[in-house]
Design a protein around this motif. Structure first.
Motif, mmCIF file in Angstrom:
data_model
loop_
_atom_site.group_PDB
_atom_site.id
_atom_site.type_symbol
_atom_site.label_atom_id
_atom_site.label_comp_id
_atom_site.label_asym_id
_atom_site.label_seq_id
_atom_site.Cartn_x
_atom_site.Cartn_y
_atom_site.Cartn_z
ATOM 1 N N ARG A 76 2.452 1.577 -3.554
ATOM 2 C CA ARG A 76 1.455 2.096 -4.486
ATOM 3 C C ARG A 76 1.269 3.600 -4.312
ATOM 4 O O ARG A 76 1.172 4.344 -5.286
ATOM 5 N N ARG A 77 1.253 4.044 -3.061
ATOM 6 C CA ARG A 77 1.112 5.469 -2.758
ATOM 7 C C ARG A 77 2.291 6.262 -3.340
ATOM 8 O O ARG A 77 2.113 7.310 -3.943
ATOM 9 N N ARG A 78 3.529 5.737 -3.170
ATOM 10 C CA ARG A 78 4.719 6.401 -3.712
ATOM 11 C C ARG A 78 4.685 6.433 -5.231
ATOM 12 O O ARG A 78 5.077 7.423 -5.849
ATOM 13 N N ILE A 102 2.045 6.564 -7.144
ATOM 14 C CA ILE A 102 1.050 7.555 -7.547
ATOM 15 C C ILE A 102 1.538 8.974 -7.229
ATOM 16 O O ILE A 102 1.557 9.837 -8.108
ATOM 17 N N ASP A 103 1.952 9.209 -5.992
ATOM 18 C CA ASP A 103 2.346 10.560 -5.563
ATOM 19 C C ASP A 103 3.578 11.080 -6.287
ATOM 20 O O ASP A 103 3.660 12.257 -6.617
ATOM 21 N N ARG A 149 -3.386 -4.820 3.487
ATOM 22 C CA ARG A 149 -2.432 -4.000 4.241
ATOM 23 C C ARG A 149 -1.200 -4.807 4.665
ATOM 24 O O ARG A 149 -0.153 -4.247 4.925
ATOM 25 N N VAL A 195 0.839 -1.213 0.000
ATOM 26 C CA VAL A 195 0.000 0.000 0.000
ATOM 27 C C VAL A 195 0.872 1.261 0.000
ATOM 28 O O VAL A 195 0.535 2.251 -0.636
ATOM 29 N N HIS A 196 2.019 1.219 0.690
ATOM 30 C CA HIS A 196 2.939 2.362 0.704
ATOM 31 C C HIS A 196 3.646 2.489 -0.646
ATOM 32 O O HIS A 196 3.863 3.597 -1.140
#
Length: 127
Positions: free
Chosen positions: A21-23, A25-26, A70, A18-19
């Motif tokens: 994926r966030r990186r 995208i961001d 998660r 999840v982290h």
């Protein structure tokens, strides 16, 4: 090879997907070199994330997905073993390696350290 060298971004194998994926995208990052105990052990791409999420959603009942997703770690979905080349490798050899292994990116090493990454796109850009 230097003309096609891009900065390589790393992520720890124990990091949660999840982290990751966030990186992605961001920071608009499409691939990470995975490090584990100070060694580079794999690569993880947007495709790996998409495939893993699809498999996960099919395999895990909907009510348990949020909790279990998660706990998914980078090492669970990364591609291994890591195929890399030395900085002195001729571009033609890198192209042949990518075609033979059907891969779109190759980390470049120099004296045991990660010097960068060469992608299909970066090779096209220098030709």
């Amino acid at each position: 090879l230097d003309a096609a060298l891009e900065k390589a971004i790393t992520i720890e194998a124990e990091e949660r997907v999840v982290h990751l994926r966030r990186r992605m995208i961001d920071d608009n990052i499409t691939r990470f070199i995975v490090s584990e105990h100070e060694k580079y052990t794999g690569i993880v791409t947007e495709t790996d994330v998409a495939v893993a999420m699809r498999k996960f959603r099919k395999a895990v009942p909907g009510t348990h997905q949020d909790h279990q997703i998660r706990n998914l770690l980078v090492k669970d979905i990364m591609s291994t073993p890591l195929v890399s080349v030395e900085r002195a490798t001729p571009v033609s050899d890198v192209v042949m390696l990518m075609l033979k292994k059907n891969i779109s990116a190759v980390p470049v090493m120099e004296k045991g350290k990660l010097a960068g990454i060469v992608t299909r796109q970066s090779l096209v850009n220098i030709l």
